[in-house]
Design an enzyme around this catalytic site. Structure first.
Site, PDB file in Angstrom:
ATOM      1  N   THR A  43       0.881  -1.043  -0.073  1.00 20.80           N
ATOM      2  CA  THR A  43       0.193  -0.027  -0.060  1.00 20.80           C
ATOM      3  C   THR A  43       0.816   1.200   0.020  1.00 20.80           C
ATOM      4  OG1 THR A  43      -1.398   1.115   1.485  1.00 20.80           O
ATOM      5  CG2 THR A  43       0.053  -0.407   2.578  1.00 20.80           C
ATOM      6  N   ASP A  44       0.456   2.565  -0.467  1.00 19.11           N
ATOM      7  CA  ASP A  44       1.040   3.671  -0.613  1.00 19.11           C
ATOM      8  C   ASP A  44       1.442   4.042   0.993  1.00 19.11           C
ATOM      9  OD1 ASP A  44      -1.662   4.283   0.085  1.00 19.11           O
ATOM     10  OD2 ASP A  44      -1.567   5.841  -1.591  1.00 19.11           O
ATOM     11  N   GLU A  45       0.371   3.572   1.914  1.00 22.96           N
ATOM     12  CA  GLU A  45       0.466   4.067   3.446  1.00 22.96           C
ATOM     13  C   GLU A  45       1.967   3.747   3.951  1.00 22.96           C
ATOM     14  OE1 GLU A  45      -2.908   3.731   5.668  1.00 22.96           O
ATOM     15  OE2 GLU A  45      -4.248   3.452   3.773  1.00 22.96           O
ATOM     16  N   TYR A  47      -1.423  -0.204  11.197  1.00 20.11           N
ATOM     17  CA  TYR A  47      -1.688  -0.929   9.772  1.00 20.11           C
ATOM     18  C   TYR A  47      -0.407  -0.624   8.995  1.00 20.11           C
ATOM     19  CZ  TYR A  47      -3.400  -1.301   5.073  1.00 20.11           C
ATOM     20  OH  TYR A  47      -3.529  -1.766   3.883  1.00 20.11           O
ATOM     21  N   LYS A  53       2.332  -3.555   7.225  1.00 17.22           N
ATOM     22  CA  LYS A  53       2.381  -3.530   5.821  1.00 17.22           C
ATOM     23  C   LYS A  53       3.990  -3.269   5.648  1.00 17.22           C
ATOM     24  CE  LYS A  53      -0.042  -4.389   2.857  1.00 17.22           C
ATOM     25  NZ  LYS A  53      -0.603  -5.861   2.639  1.00 17.22           N
TER      26      LYS A  53
HETATM   27  P1  NAD Z   1     -10.295  -6.553   2.999  1.00 12.36           P
HETATM   28  O1  NAD Z   1     -10.178  -6.194   4.296  1.00 12.36           O
HETATM   29  O2  NAD Z   1     -11.429  -6.274   2.217  1.00 12.36           O
HETATM   30  O3  NAD Z   1     -10.044  -8.160   2.518  1.00 12.36           O
HETATM   31  C1  NAD Z   1      -8.981  -8.777   3.382  1.00 12.36           C
HETATM   32  C2  NAD Z   1      -9.102 -10.171   3.086  1.00 12.36           C
HETATM   33  O4  NAD Z   1      -8.041 -11.152   3.516  1.00 12.36           O
HETATM   34  C3  NAD Z   1     -10.788 -10.818   3.650  1.00 12.36           C
HETATM   35  O5  NAD Z   1     -11.404 -11.743   2.680  1.00 12.36           O
HETATM   36  C4  NAD Z   1      -9.988 -11.814   4.967  1.00 12.36           C
HETATM   37  O6  NAD Z   1     -10.871 -12.714   5.202  1.00 12.36           O
HETATM   38  C5  NAD Z   1      -8.668 -12.290   4.432  1.00 12.36           C
HETATM   39  N1  NAD Z   1      -7.936 -12.514   5.347  1.00 12.36           N
HETATM   40  C6  NAD Z   1      -7.501 -11.702   6.581  1.00 12.36           C
HETATM   41  N2  NAD Z   1      -6.611 -12.362   7.291  1.00 12.36           N
HETATM   42  C7  NAD Z   1      -6.286 -13.630   6.926  1.00 12.36           C
HETATM   43  C8  NAD Z   1      -5.419 -14.521   7.200  1.00 12.36           C
HETATM   44  N3  NAD Z   1      -4.705 -14.782   8.190  1.00 12.36           N
HETATM   45  N4  NAD Z   1      -5.508 -15.826   6.071  1.00 12.36           N
HETATM   46  C9  NAD Z   1      -6.232 -15.880   5.091  1.00 12.36           C
HETATM   47  N5  NAD Z   1      -6.984 -14.476   4.640  1.00 12.36           N
HETATM   48  C10 NAD Z   1      -6.950 -13.739   5.508  1.00 12.36           C
HETATM   49  O7  NAD Z   1      -8.841  -5.823   2.294  1.00 12.36           O
HETATM   50  P2  NAD Z   1      -8.740  -5.274   0.784  1.00 12.36           P
HETATM   51  O8  NAD Z   1      -9.205  -3.750   0.843  1.00 12.36           O
HETATM   52  O9  NAD Z   1      -9.280  -6.041  -0.149  1.00 12.36           O
HETATM   53  O10 NAD Z   1      -7.128  -5.210   0.655  1.00 12.36           O
HETATM   54  C11 NAD Z   1      -6.562  -6.456   0.091  1.00 12.36           C
HETATM   55  C12 NAD Z   1      -4.846  -6.081   0.031  1.00 12.36           C
HETATM   56  O11 NAD Z   1      -4.590  -4.773  -0.378  1.00 12.36           O
HETATM   57  C13 NAD Z   1      -4.413  -6.003   1.506  1.00 12.36           C
HETATM   58  O12 NAD Z   1      -3.255  -6.581   1.545  1.00 12.36           O
HETATM   59  C14 NAD Z   1      -4.200  -4.430   1.714  1.00 12.36           C
HETATM   60  O13 NAD Z   1      -3.190  -3.703   2.529  1.00 12.36           O
HETATM   61  C15 NAD Z   1      -3.897  -3.981   0.068  1.00 12.36           C
HETATM   62  N6  NAD Z   1      -4.167  -2.629  -0.273  1.00 12.36           N
HETATM   63  C16 NAD Z   1      -5.705  -1.974   0.138  1.00 12.36           C
HETATM   64  C17 NAD Z   1      -6.015  -0.914  -0.550  1.00 12.36           C
HETATM   65  C18 NAD Z   1      -7.447  -0.284  -0.260  1.00 12.36           C
HETATM   66  O14 NAD Z   1      -7.646   0.638  -0.522  1.00 12.36           O
HETATM   67  N7  NAD Z   1      -8.329  -1.288   0.068  1.00 12.36           N
HETATM   68  C19 NAD Z   1      -5.017  -0.198  -1.086  1.00 12.36           C
HETATM   69  C20 NAD Z   1      -3.663  -0.521  -1.361  1.00 12.36           C
HETATM   70  C21 NAD Z   1      -3.560  -1.833  -0.924  1.00 12.36           C
HETATM   71  P1  TYD Z   2      -9.966   4.832   4.855  1.00  8.48           P
HETATM   72  O1  TYD Z   2     -11.213   4.540   3.941  1.00  8.48           O
HETATM   73  O2  TYD Z   2     -10.241   4.300   6.459  1.00  8.48           O
HETATM   74  O3  TYD Z   2      -8.831   4.706   4.286  1.00  8.48           O
HETATM   75  P2  TYD Z   2      -7.325   5.021   4.748  1.00  8.48           P
HETATM   76  O4  TYD Z   2      -7.275   5.196   6.189  1.00  8.48           O
HETATM   77  O5  TYD Z   2      -6.593   3.759   4.592  1.00  8.48           O
HETATM   78  O6  TYD Z   2      -6.732   6.116   3.755  1.00  8.48           O
HETATM   79  O7  TYD Z   2     -10.278   6.241   5.167  1.00  8.48           O
HETATM   80  C1  TYD Z   2     -10.025   7.218   4.117  1.00  8.48           C
HETATM   81  C2  TYD Z   2     -10.022   8.617   4.659  1.00  8.48           C
HETATM   82  O8  TYD Z   2     -11.229   8.880   5.088  1.00  8.48           O
HETATM   83  C3  TYD Z   2      -9.023   8.851   5.777  1.00  8.48           C
HETATM   84  O9  TYD Z   2      -8.347  10.149   5.667  1.00  8.48           O
HETATM   85  C4  TYD Z   2     -10.042   8.696   6.870  1.00  8.48           C
HETATM   86  C5  TYD Z   2     -11.169   9.332   6.521  1.00  8.48           C
HETATM   87  N1  TYD Z   2     -12.424   8.799   7.041  1.00  8.48           N
HETATM   88  C6  TYD Z   2     -13.316   9.746   7.937  1.00  8.48           C
HETATM   89  O10 TYD Z   2     -13.238  11.043   7.716  1.00  8.48           O
HETATM   90  N2  TYD Z   2     -14.288   9.401   8.452  1.00  8.48           N
HETATM   91  C7  TYD Z   2     -14.447   7.702   8.676  1.00  8.48           C
HETATM   92  O11 TYD Z   2     -15.532   7.457   9.120  1.00  8.48           O
HETATM   93  C8  TYD Z   2     -13.586   6.783   7.885  1.00  8.48           C
HETATM   94  C9  TYD Z   2     -13.936   5.396   8.137  1.00  8.48           C
HETATM   95  C10 TYD Z   2     -12.484   7.562   7.246  1.00  8.48           C
END
Ligand code: NAD
Ligand code: TYD
Length: 340
Positions: free
Chosen positions: A126-128, A151, A155
């Site tokens: 992730t970019d985070e 988090y 990562k």
């Molecule tokens: P999500 O929380 O929607 O899904 C995570 C999945 O992983 C779930 O299905 C959960 O059951 C499974 N999981 C959790 N722990 C597990 C374990 N120990 N063994 C097997 N399965 C397990 O997450 P997402 O938003 O789909 O993110 C997926 C990946 O992409 C993550 O690695 C996250 O760090 C990365 N990512 C997410 C974003 C975003 O904006 N959501 C952006 C950049 C990178």
């Molecule tokens: P989020 O979707 O949790 O993603 P991330 O923290 O990984 O960027 O949040 C996106 C942005 O929105 C972040 O700056 C936090 C803000 N946010 C709120 O202002 N209110 C909320 O209830 C949530 C969940 C997020």
């Protein structure tokens, strides 16, 4: 015979969209290993559950025996690791599960790669991990890692483990670092689905702090296509940033949702800020565009409208995944007054 990809976390938001992409647009067979935590839902995969090239295995990536059985039975040539604990606010409430899955889980997955039983490993990061930006500049692949919450720290630790395995054992691995995703099947604790869900029920929208934090939004399909490009064409040991150049303040995202749903601005409620809240993320995607020929295809306006329509047309999906656990989480995070 088509090659098999082991996708971990494929019952979650991005992993599920990736599984669907592989089945619908490639010849790969897919084994999806997912622990089905609160964020993993097989309901999201109902349309492909009977696909002849798809297998689901209920298991935890930390469990080496589960992974070994998958290797013995399905002989995947590659692993794409999406499995993770992913919500920053939950990591602030307690980080143990984040370290377990995001760090030790990656260590467990690396073992068969180090042993030579997997040709290619893609770690979805992730970019985070880069931390927070000031008003200027963008993250490049050489920006030093500077995670700002539990988090992103977990990562970043995984990224270092993957890099160390490339350096020490010469494994073929790539790391992708993507910006904030939105799109169908995202768990309604993240900003966009939470706000769509609440606005459509006329409930208050909790905006943290001044709402002027900036995120760089990308549609999940663009992210999945980028991960596929890295799986197929990424260079061993390389990191690829993924972003779609959509830097938007949170408050603006929330107002876009209110306008699309024809709801009043008075639903916005400014609440206590997230502790250690990263102010701004912005991705430079020059490397993946130039080297792998990947480009985002979904504009924010188009993608958001499609996403709002999807949640409006799939209200029963949210109802089916909201559990008692979600209600308890919601109360811890926002207090009982806001209601789920
Ligand atoms: P999500 O929380 O929607 O899904 C995570 C999945 O992983 C779930 O299905 C959960 O059951 C499974 N999981 C959790 N722990 C597990 C374990 N120990 N063994 C097997 N399965 C397990 O997450 P997402 O938003 O789909 O993110 C997926 C990946 O992409 C993550 O690695 C996250 O760090 C990365 N990512 C997410 C974003 C975003 O904006 N959501 C952006 C950049 C990178
Ligand atoms: P989020 O979707 O949790 O993603 P991330 O923290 O990984 O960027 O949040 C996106 C942005 O929105 C972040 O700056 C936090 C803000 N946010 C709120 O202002 N209110 C909320 O209830 C949530 C969940 C997020």
């Amino acid at each position: 015979m088509s090659k098999t990809v082991l996708v971990t976390g494929g019952a979650g938001f991005i992993g599920g969209n990736f599984v669907r992409l592989l089945l619908n647009e490639t010849d790969y067979a897919v084994v999806n290993v997912d622990a089905l935590t609160y964020a993993g839902n097989l309901i999201s995969l109902q349309d492909i559950e009977d696909h002849p090239r798809y297998t689901f295995v209920h298991g935890n990536i930390c469990d080496e025996a589960v992974i070994q059985n998958v290797l013995n039975e399905y002989a995947p040539s590659s692993i794409v690791n999406f499995a993770a604990e992913t919500h920053v606010d939950r990591s602030i409430q307690g980080a143990d599960e984040f370290l377990q899955t995001n760090v030790l889980g990656v260590q467990a997955l690396l073992k068969p790669v180090i042993a030579g039983n997997i040709e290619r490993f893609v770690q979805v990061s992730t970019d985070e991990v880069y931390g927070s930006l000031g008003p200027e500049g963008r993250f490049t692949e050489t920006t030093p890692l500077d995670p700002g919450n539990p988090y992103s720290a977990s990562k970043a630790a995984a990224d270092f483990l993957v890099r160390a395995a490339v350096n020490t054992y010469g494994i073929d691995a790539c790391i992708t670092r993507c910006s904030n995703n939105y799109g169908p099947f995202q768990f309604p604790e993240k900003l966009i689905p939470l706000m769509i869900h609440r606005a459509s029920h006329g409930k208050t929208l909790p905006v943290y702090g001044d709402g002027q934090q900036v995120r760089d939004w990308i549609h999940v399909e663009d992210h999945c296509r980028a991960v596929l490009a890295v799986l197929e064409r990424g260079k061993k040991g390389e990191v690829y940033n993924i972003g779609a150049e959509n830097e938007i303040q949170n408050i603006e995202v929330v107002r876009t949702i209110l306008t699309a749903l024809d709801k009043p601005d008075s639903l916005i409620e400014f609440v206590k800020d997230r502790p250690g809240h990263d102010r701004r993320y912005a991705m430079d995607n020059t490397k993946i565009s130039r080297e792998l020929g990947w480009h985002p295809t979904v504009s924010f306006a188009q993608g958001m409208q499609a996403t709002i329509d999807w949640y409006s047309n799939n209200a029963e999906w949210i109802q089916s995944i909201i559990s008692k656990e979600y209600i308890r989480y919601f109360e811890r995070q926002y207090g009982t007054a806001s209601g789920t």
